[in-house]
Design an enzyme around this catalytic site. Structure first.
Site, PDB file in Angstrom:
ATOM      1  N   LYS A  45      -8.216  55.937  79.328  1.00  0.00           N
ATOM      2  CA  LYS A  45      -8.328  55.311  78.006  1.00  0.00           C
ATOM      3  C   LYS A  45      -7.492  54.033  77.961  1.00  0.00           C
ATOM      4  O   LYS A  45      -6.637  53.807  78.837  1.00  0.00           O
ATOM      5  CB  LYS A  45      -7.826  56.302  76.941  1.00  0.00           C
ATOM      6  CG  LYS A  45      -6.347  56.663  77.100  1.00  0.00           C
ATOM      7  CD  LYS A  45      -5.941  57.790  76.162  1.00  0.00           C
ATOM      8  CE  LYS A  45      -4.460  58.103  76.297  1.00  0.00           C
ATOM      9  NZ  LYS A  45      -4.068  59.241  75.437  1.00  0.00           N
ATOM     10  N   TYR A 267      13.098  29.451  67.686  1.00  0.00           N
ATOM     11  CA  TYR A 267      12.979  29.653  66.235  1.00  0.00           C
ATOM     12  C   TYR A 267      14.219  30.331  65.664  1.00  0.00           C
ATOM     13  O   TYR A 267      14.744  31.280  66.242  1.00  0.00           O
ATOM     14  CB  TYR A 267      11.780  30.547  65.925  1.00  0.00           C
ATOM     15  CG  TYR A 267      10.441  29.859  66.028  1.00  0.00           C
ATOM     16  CD1 TYR A 267      10.180  28.685  65.313  1.00  0.00           C
ATOM     17  CD2 TYR A 267       9.441  30.402  66.817  1.00  0.00           C
ATOM     18  CE1 TYR A 267       8.942  28.069  65.401  1.00  0.00           C
ATOM     19  CE2 TYR A 267       8.192  29.793  66.899  1.00  0.00           C
ATOM     20  CZ  TYR A 267       7.950  28.624  66.188  1.00  0.00           C
ATOM     21  OH  TYR A 267       6.727  28.031  66.269  1.00  0.00           O
TER      22      TYR A 267
HETATM   23  C1  LIG Z   1      -3.566  60.161  76.384  1.00  0.00           C
HETATM   24  C2  LIG Z   1      -3.922  61.589  76.438  1.00  0.00           C
HETATM   25  C3  LIG Z   1      -3.728  62.307  77.622  1.00  0.00           C
HETATM   26  C4  LIG Z   1      -2.999  61.739  78.803  1.00  0.00           C
HETATM   27  O1  LIG Z   1      -1.631  61.902  78.569  1.00  0.00           O
HETATM   28  P1  LIG Z   1      -0.547  61.326  79.592  1.00  0.00           P
HETATM   29  O2  LIG Z   1       0.743  61.826  79.102  1.00  0.00           O
HETATM   30  O3  LIG Z   1      -0.700  59.852  79.511  1.00  0.00           O
HETATM   31  O4  LIG Z   1      -0.909  61.844  80.930  1.00  0.00           O
HETATM   32  C5  LIG Z   1      -4.165  63.619  77.657  1.00  0.00           C
HETATM   33  N1  LIG Z   1      -4.766  64.185  76.586  1.00  0.00           N
HETATM   34  C6  LIG Z   1      -4.941  63.532  75.428  1.00  0.00           C
HETATM   35  C7  LIG Z   1      -5.582  64.232  74.283  1.00  0.00           C
HETATM   36  C8  LIG Z   1      -4.520  62.215  75.310  1.00  0.00           C
HETATM   37  O5  LIG Z   1      -4.694  61.552  74.157  1.00  0.00           O
END
Ligand SMILES: *Cc1c(COP(=O)(O)O)cnc(C)c1O
Length: 381
Positions: A45, A267
């Site tokens: 993702k 800034y």
């Molecule tokens: C992002 C996510 C993962 C992966 O988790 P990590 O700690 O990055 O390995 C797994 N399950 C869900 C539901 C997630 O949203």
């Protein structure tokens, strides 16, 4: 007015660059797959945690992962468009998402509520689904009070040949603290959820609860598969395991100037030189993903040494105090990387910004050119 033909030539990538190292992702995947007692789902993702979803997916699948996980259907379709054929699970979609297109493209769907199930049955017959139980975050997934009924409805639909329940999923809230009591509570609730599904007649073959932290610290949570995202790109939220960072961010020095002591910089004039010094300008800022909160804390590597970022982080630029070092315009500064050469890591930036490395690595914007480390491409299709 007549149209003027314009030829746009793609510029050489001479600005800020983010180089991704598939060899690091490969090594992390092998380590994590070796720790998992079951299968490894590579979670790609958020564009593979900022490392390129397709690069991370291909590398992980070539090194022990057997399926892919994403949040949205759009993320899953992008993997299919890139030619990836492995199983893909999409677990976070609005109730009116385009489930039909997802099923046409062979994506599996998580079902977190009766409303989702109803829409999937109506618009996407034949879907392969994973029922999602909330195991302790009060975030995504069905509430325990709604679980038994969700299982029964899914079972009736399965018996009518309208969908197949291939999996059950949960997620742990506090897995980065292995001793936290919420982990045992989450495991217990998940086991109850699987039993309840079986009692309803379902036979979910893929049962998955653990993400990176629990993969590394808690085999009791592994079930038949683990969902690993952060670990693939070198982040270990549990702080137990040496993983390898997989990105290096560099930027050219745009200009240098020699200034006297007492010169305010940037800034708000939040910082003033104490003595005569040389200031080097780098062309990236908070719009490119450098957190503004690091103002006055961050360092970058130039000529093999760390130098402080001074004054405020601007939208498009930062200033580095290089002292009396005769830095020249056109030289390359390393903002973050694996740390091998003394450069800061994503964890350093996270500490400076009082956030997680996850937020740092997923934050780099479209003006940062992405490249892949050629040296490590062997073995990655
Ligand atoms: C992002 C996510 C993962 C992966 O988790 P990590 O700690 O990055 O390995 C797994 N399950 C869900 C539901 C997630 O949203």
């Amino acid at each position: 007015m007549s149209a003027v033909p314009v030829t746009v030539v793609a510029p050489r990538a001479v600005g800020p660059r983010l180089e991704i190292d598939p060899a690091a992702i490969a090594a992390n995947t092998r380590l994590l797959a070796g720790r998992a007692t079951g299968d490894l789902m590579a979670v790609v993702k958020a564009d593979g945690f900022g490392h390129g979803a397709v690069t991370v997916a291909r590398t992980a699948l070539a090194n022990g992962a057997t399926s892919l996980g994403v949040t949205s259907i759009a993320e899953g379709l992008a993997l299919r468009e890139a030619g990836l054929r492995a199983p893909v699970l999409s677990w976070l979609n609005p109730v009116d998402a385009d489930f039909a297109t997802a099923v046409d493209n062979d994506l599996d769907l998580a079902v977190p509520s009766a409303a989702h199930l109803e829409t999937i049955l109506r618009t996407a017959p034949g879907a392969r689904v994973h029922l999602h139980l909330d195991t302790g975050l009060a975030r995504d997934g069905a509430e325990p009070t709604a679980w038994a009924r969700l299982c029964r409805t899914a079972r009736r639909a399965e018996q009518a040949g309208r969908l197949r329940v291939v999996g059950v999923m949960g997620h742990l809230a506090c897995a980065d603290e292995p001793d936290h009591p919420a982990n045992a509570a989450g495991r217990t609730r998940f086991a109850w959820g699987v039993e309840t599904a079986r009692a309803a007649g379902l036979r979910p073959v893929v049962r998955h609860l653990a993400a990176t932290s629990a993969t590394l610290t808690d085999p009791r949570s592994h079930h038949t598969a683990v969902r690993v995202g952060a670990g693939l790109v070198g982040i270990d939220p549990s702080g137990t395991t040496a993983l390898t960072w997989a990105m290096t961010l560099t930027a050219p020095v745009v200009s240098v100037r020699r200034v006297r002591g007492g010169t305010p910089v940037g800034y708000g004039h939040t910082w003033t030189t104490r003595r005569a010094t040389t200031l080097a300008l780098l062309p990236l800022g908070y719009a490119d993903g450098l957190p503004r909160a690091v103002s006055g804390r961050a360092e970058v590597l130039l000529r093999g040494r760390r130098w402080p970022v001074v004054g405020r982080v601007s939208m498009d630029q930062v200033v580095v105090d290089v002292g009396d070092e005769p830095v020249l315009a056109g030289e390359t500064a390393t903002l973050l990387g694996p740390g091998d050469a003394g450069e800061p890591t994503p964890a350093d930036w996270a500490a400076w910004a009082d956030t997680l490395p996850h937020e740092v690595v997923t934050g780099f914007g479209p003006r940062v050119a992405r490249t892949t480390a050629i040296s490590s491409l062997r073995g990655v299709r």
